[in-house]
Motif scaffolding. Structure first.
Motif, mmCIF file in Angstrom:
data_model
loop_
_atom_site.group_PDB
_atom_site.id
_atom_site.type_symbol
_atom_site.label_atom_id
_atom_site.label_comp_id
_atom_site.label_asym_id
_atom_site.label_seq_id
_atom_site.Cartn_x
_atom_site.Cartn_y
_atom_site.Cartn_z
ATOM 1 N N SER A 299 0.865 -1.174 0.000
ATOM 2 C CA SER A 299 0.000 0.000 0.000
ATOM 3 C C SER A 299 0.901 1.223 0.000
ATOM 4 O O SER A 299 1.962 1.217 0.632
ATOM 5 C CB SER A 299 -0.897 0.012 1.244
ATOM 6 O OG SER A 299 -1.772 -1.091 1.249
ATOM 7 N N ALA A 301 2.930 4.388 0.851
ATOM 8 C CA ALA A 301 3.270 4.906 2.179
ATOM 9 C C ALA A 301 4.663 5.504 2.153
ATOM 10 O O ALA A 301 5.484 5.195 1.275
ATOM 11 C CB ALA A 301 3.218 3.777 3.212
ATOM 12 N N ASN A 366 -2.416 5.117 -5.127
ATOM 13 C CA ASN A 366 -1.133 5.816 -5.303
ATOM 14 C C ASN A 366 -1.356 7.304 -5.509
ATOM 15 O O ASN A 366 -0.666 8.147 -4.919
ATOM 16 C CB ASN A 366 -0.375 5.239 -6.496
ATOM 17 C CG ASN A 366 0.174 3.850 -6.247
ATOM 18 O OD1 ASN A 366 0.387 3.451 -5.116
ATOM 19 N ND2 ASN A 366 0.407 3.111 -7.322
ATOM 20 N N ASP A 368 -3.971 9.169 -4.677
ATOM 21 C CA ASP A 368 -4.475 9.804 -3.456
ATOM 22 C C ASP A 368 -3.326 10.086 -2.484
ATOM 23 O O ASP A 368 -3.224 11.188 -1.918
ATOM 24 C CB ASP A 368 -5.503 8.901 -2.769
ATOM 25 C CG ASP A 368 -6.826 8.835 -3.512
ATOM 26 O OD1 ASP A 368 -7.073 9.723 -4.359
ATOM 27 O OD2 ASP A 368 -7.589 7.886 -3.260
ATOM 28 N N PHE A 369 -2.485 9.084 -2.282
ATOM 29 C CA PHE A 369 -1.369 9.227 -1.350
ATOM 30 C C PHE A 369 -0.399 10.311 -1.805
ATOM 31 O O PHE A 369 -0.001 11.185 -1.020
ATOM 32 C CB PHE A 369 -0.645 7.877 -1.224
ATOM 33 C CG PHE A 369 0.707 7.981 -0.589
ATOM 34 C CD1 PHE A 369 0.847 8.188 0.772
ATOM 35 C CD2 PHE A 369 1.862 7.883 -1.370
ATOM 36 C CE1 PHE A 369 2.104 8.301 1.353
ATOM 37 C CE2 PHE A 369 3.115 7.994 -0.796
ATOM 38 C CZ PHE A 369 3.240 8.198 0.575
ATOM 39 N N LYS A 372 -1.812 13.912 -1.419
ATOM 40 C CA LYS A 372 -1.757 14.398 -0.038
ATOM 41 C C LYS A 372 -0.324 14.738 0.375
ATOM 42 O O LYS A 372 -0.085 15.736 1.066
ATOM 43 C CB LYS A 372 -2.346 13.350 0.899
ATOM 44 C CG LYS A 372 -3.845 13.169 0.741
ATOM 45 C CD LYS A 372 -4.379 12.066 1.645
ATOM 46 C CE LYS A 372 -5.873 11.867 1.458
ATOM 47 N NZ LYS A 372 -6.406 10.742 2.301
#
Length: 377
Positions: A299, A301, A366, A368-369, A372
């Motif tokens: 995921s 990170a 990916n 979305d992360f 942000k």
């Protein structure tokens, strides 16, 4: 004889003029460079300033230069993946011919002029754009710029640079962020130079190489296929196997013999906007560094990693073997800039936020992360 047309290209304080009796050549330069650099038509009634690229479809002139090469001592080199025969006279003028491409060159480095003659329009246009970009590069490098092997996106002038070896996710990161509203500044490399307390960044215009699998993951595959089926074209350096695969609806990666290099879709700069709805950036100031890696099971990170810049993150003569400086355009400067310029840029970049990240195979997660993370930077 056709009336000559001229396109002026400018990036920061560097400029070059492309002149041709074949309007396709100057139109090509304006299309290719315009989205990222300043490209505009100028009047040819007065003398066009150097640096100057004069490029024409001229079969007799090509034949004359081919005969000259045959009659002179010459060497064989590879330039732009093509066999090229090269000769230099006592005055420093360099003459070359690429028989398979039907191109002949005559470079006068001291005068800042390079003449290209060819048998057909498209190879002449491609060669003129390539040489014009090399002339811009030479001027920028003399002015203290250097080249990074990085993708880049910008928002409000603040630029995120993404580093990594082949397959690490530079292109993936840039296109995901561009799909979420950031402006795409570069796909694979950027010019960079200290400016006051910051680092100024400029695009390196080129066709962007995107694998079929990545194109599909980004949701762009059907757009490209529909455009091709409607008769539009991608960059002519694209391998025909890739075009055939797109038209047939095949989405799995294509590999060259040996399986070490992927055959990719070659996208014109302006197609990011007209096909994909992305906005392009013409410059910015470096604000942060991303170091992605791809793990299909992960995921997205932030991760613990001591990755920082190294010499491999700077373009240099050793990495520029596709376009060696056979025409003496760089006047002895390394293709990635001086050692001092690289060291200064590295020192400035070391002071910016570094963000090692892992990305999975879920494109939306990916995006979305990364979006942000970009907001936080």
């Amino acid at each position: 004889m056709s009336t000559p047309t001229a396109t002026r290209l400018q990036a920061a304080d560097a400029s070059v003029t492309v002149v041709s009796n074949t309007v396709f050549v100057t139109d090509w330069a304006r299309r290719y460079f315009g989205p990222w650099w300043n490209a505009y038509t100028i009047d040819t009634d007065s003398n066009c300033p150097a640096p100057l690229v004069v490029a024409d479809v001229n079969q007799p002139a090509y034949a004359d230069l081919a005969t000259l090469i045959d009659a002179c001592p010459h060497q064989e080199v590879t330039y732009a993946k093509a066999r090229t025969l090269l000769a230099r006279d006592r005055a420093g003028t360099i003459t070359a011919i690429s028989p398979e491409e039907g191109l002949a060159y005559r470079s006068e480095p001291e005068a800042g002029r390079l003449t290209i003659t060819g048998l057909t329009a498209e190879p002449v246009a491609l060669a003129a754009a390539r040489i014009a970009r090399e002339m811009i590069r030479a001027t920028l490098l003399r002015d203290g710029w250097t080249l990074l092997h990085a993708s880049a996106v910008a928002r409000d002038g603040k630029t995120l640079l993404t580093f990594g070896s082949k397959g690490a996710g530079k292109t993936t990161t840039a296109l995901l962020l561009a799909s979420r509203g950031l402006h795409l500044l570069a796909n694979d490399r950027v010019f960079i130079r200290p400016d006051g307390d910051g680092l100024q960044v400029l695009p390196w215009p080129s066709a962007a190489a995107i694998g079929l699998g990545l194109l599909d993951a980004l949701g762009l595959y059907d757009i490209v296929r529909d455009r091709l089926k409607a008769g539009e074209q991608l960059h002519p350096t694209q391998h025909q196997d890739v075009t055939d695969a797109l038209l047939a609806g095949r989405r799995e990666p294509l590999w060259e013999a040996g399986g070490k290099r992927e055959k990719k879709v070659q996208v014109f700069p302006d197609q990011f906007t007209s096909w994909f709805g992305m906005t392009l950036a013409t410059g910015g100031t470096a604000a942060g560094l991303l170091f992605p890696r791809i793990d299909p099971a992960a995921s997205p990170a932030l991760i613990e990693d001591d990755r920082t810049l190294s010499e491999q993150d700077f373009m240099s003569g050793a990495t520029e073997d596709r376009y060696p400086d056979i025409f003496a355009l760089a006047h002895g400067i390394d293709g990635g800039g001086s050692e001092r310029a690289r060291a200064t840029v590295a020192d400035h970049l070391a002071q910016l936020p570094h963000h090692p990240v892992v990305l999975g195979h879920d494109a939306n997660a990916n995006a979305d992360f990364l979006s942000k993370l970009a907001d936080s930077i």
